[in-house]
Design a protein around this motif. Structure first.
Motif, PDB file in Angstrom:
ATOM      1  N   LYS A 123       0.809  -1.220   0.000  1.00 55.69           N
ATOM      2  CA  LYS A 123       0.000   0.000   0.000  1.00 55.69           C
ATOM      3  C   LYS A 123       0.843   1.271   0.000  1.00 55.69           C
ATOM      4  CE  LYS A 123      -3.949   1.943   2.525  1.00 55.69           C
ATOM      5  NZ  LYS A 123      -4.876   1.705   3.663  1.00 55.69           N
ATOM      6  N   ARG A 124       1.866   1.330   0.842  1.00 48.07           N
ATOM      7  CA  ARG A 124       2.665   2.554   0.939  1.00 48.07           C
ATOM      8  C   ARG A 124       3.326   2.879  -0.389  1.00 48.07           C
ATOM      9  NH1 ARG A 124       7.899   4.235   1.984  1.00 48.07           N
ATOM     10  NH2 ARG A 124       8.072   6.143   3.240  1.00 48.07           N
ATOM     11  N   ASP A 125       3.949   1.883  -1.018  1.00 46.73           N
ATOM     12  CA  ASP A 125       4.633   2.124  -2.294  1.00 46.73           C
ATOM     13  C   ASP A 125       3.649   2.537  -3.374  1.00 46.73           C
ATOM     14  OD1 ASP A 125       6.954   1.450  -1.028  1.00 46.73           O
ATOM     15  OD2 ASP A 125       7.261  -0.447  -2.098  1.00 46.73           O
ATOM     16  N   LEU A 126       2.465   1.932  -3.388  1.00 48.13           N
ATOM     17  CA  LEU A 126       1.467   2.265  -4.405  1.00 48.13           C
ATOM     18  C   LEU A 126       0.940   3.682  -4.209  1.00 48.13           C
ATOM     19  CD1 LEU A 126      -0.544  -1.094  -4.589  1.00 48.13           C
ATOM     20  CD2 LEU A 126       1.332  -0.334  -6.064  1.00 48.13           C
ATOM     21  N   PHE A 177      -3.211  13.152  -5.387  1.00 46.60           N
ATOM     22  CA  PHE A 177      -3.204  12.430  -4.120  1.00 46.60           C
ATOM     23  C   PHE A 177      -4.360  12.832  -3.220  1.00 46.60           C
ATOM     24  CE2 PHE A 177      -1.772  11.170   0.076  1.00 46.60           C
ATOM     25  CZ  PHE A 177      -1.224   9.919  -0.158  1.00 46.60           C
ATOM     26  N   SER A 178      -4.675  14.109  -3.173  1.00 46.71           N
ATOM     27  CA  SER A 178      -5.744  14.572  -2.285  1.00 46.71           C
ATOM     28  C   SER A 178      -7.123  14.133  -2.752  1.00 46.71           C
ATOM     29  CB  SER A 178      -5.705  16.100  -2.160  1.00 46.71           C
ATOM     30  OG  SER A 178      -5.951  16.708  -3.412  1.00 46.71           O
ATOM     31  N   GLU A 214      -9.605   2.130  -5.725  1.00 45.79           N
ATOM     32  CA  GLU A 214      -9.436   3.566  -5.909  1.00 45.79           C
ATOM     33  C   GLU A 214      -7.971   3.918  -6.139  1.00 45.79           C
ATOM     34  OE1 GLU A 214     -10.986   7.778  -3.973  1.00 45.79           O
ATOM     35  OE2 GLU A 214     -10.853   6.000  -2.702  1.00 45.79           O
ATOM     36  N   VAL A 215      -7.069   3.200  -5.485  1.00 39.51           N
ATOM     37  CA  VAL A 215      -5.644   3.404  -5.742  1.00 39.51           C
ATOM     38  C   VAL A 215      -5.310   3.043  -7.189  1.00 39.51           C
ATOM     39  CG1 VAL A 215      -3.318   2.592  -5.150  1.00 39.51           C
ATOM     40  CG2 VAL A 215      -4.963   3.108  -3.334  1.00 39.51           C
TER      41      VAL A 215
END
Length: 288
Positions: free
Chosen positions: A134-137, A146-147, A156-157
């Protein structure tokens, strides 16, 4: 997983595909036959483009800049507002999605379809071991986008990564880059077969659909037969009266029980429903 439907063609009431066929999409919220789960009751969503500016009713105009969303956290079979909306709302291009959560909370911001500007996006499947990646994506999403991430789903990512990789300019290439990036990230984290997806996206004029998984055992996806063929097969069926030759429906699982209506998407493929000739091609992830 989830069930979804995308419609493009002559304007019709949403209820024509959500409720009236037997089985219908709403029936699949309780009794899906081809999904990972029979019940898809973790929320729902419908997104549509306005009737008066949809290209199917006014061929020389662009679709509206911002499609309409209606999403809820109740099971679709139990939402009376959805039933009321469906019997009174028409569109020539709409998405409908029934959610079965793979772990993220049941909340409105996690319900599909997702929207950015004039674009809609919905997904069935999962990024395996999403928490590990998740963090890397997230950090790969364009800072200007991003917002706009409101929920906590992998779907959604994926949408925002596709936007980052050029969805608005070349949807097929952007989704191929998105999948390539997810798979490369999965390899770095030791995740086997990270991607499982069927995806639909639209800008209000055309509809793109994708079927792919890393292990090449993707969830089901179908497209409706050409309207001229359907009229030939069922000349007395009122459901096909008044629909344009360009009308198409893409579904996770067939709705209705008529034979010859649905054709499966090939493994690792994409399709484009658009004014003029539709397109089907091979889907190949690429290095972004």
């Amino acid at each position: 997983m989830c069930r979804w439907l995308a419609y493009s063609g002559s304007p019709i009431l949403l209820e024509e595909l959500l409720y009236r066929p037997s089985p219908s999409l709403i029936d699949q919220s309780l009794h899906a036959q081809m999904g990972a789960e029979a019940t898809n009751g973790d929320g729902f969503g419908v997104g549509w483009y306005g009737l008066d500016t949809t290209t199917r009713s006014m061929p020389n105009t662009r679709g509206p800049e911002v499609p309409v969303l209606f999403r809820g956290v109740e099971p679709a079979w139990n939402d009376q507002n959805l039933r009321e909306l469906a019997r009174s709302t028409s569109s020539g291009l709409f998405f409908a999605h029934l959610r079965a959560s793979t772990g993220s909370p049941v909340q409105q911001t996690n319900c599909h379809p997702f929207r950015h500007g004039r674009w809609l996006w919905m997904h069935n499947g999962a990024i395996r071991e999403f928490g590990r990646m998740k963090r890397d994506l997230f950090l790969a999403i364009d800072p200007g986008l991003f917002s706009s991430v409101e929920g906590s789903t992998d779907s959604e990512v994926m949408f925002h990564l596709a936007l980052t990789f050029g969805l608005e300019d070349d949807p097929v290439a952007a989704v191929e880059r998105m999948v390539g990036f997810v798979e490369a990230t999965g390899r770095r984290h030791g995740v086997e077969n990270p991607m499982q997806m069927t995806v639909a996206t639209s800008d209000g004029e055309s509809l793109w659909a994708f079927r792919y998984s890393t292990e090449r055992q993707s969830r089901t996806l179908y497209v409706s037969t050409a309207m001229a063929t359907l009229r030939s097969l069922y000349p007395d069926n009122p459901a096909f009266v008044g629909l344009s030759e360009e009308t198409r429906v893409v579904v996770s699982e067939p709705v209705g029980a008529l034979s010859g209506v649905w054709h499966p998407f090939p493994e690792s493929s994409f399709g484009i429903v658009q004014p003029g000739d539709d397109v089907m091609g091979d889907f190949t992830p690429r290095d972004p």
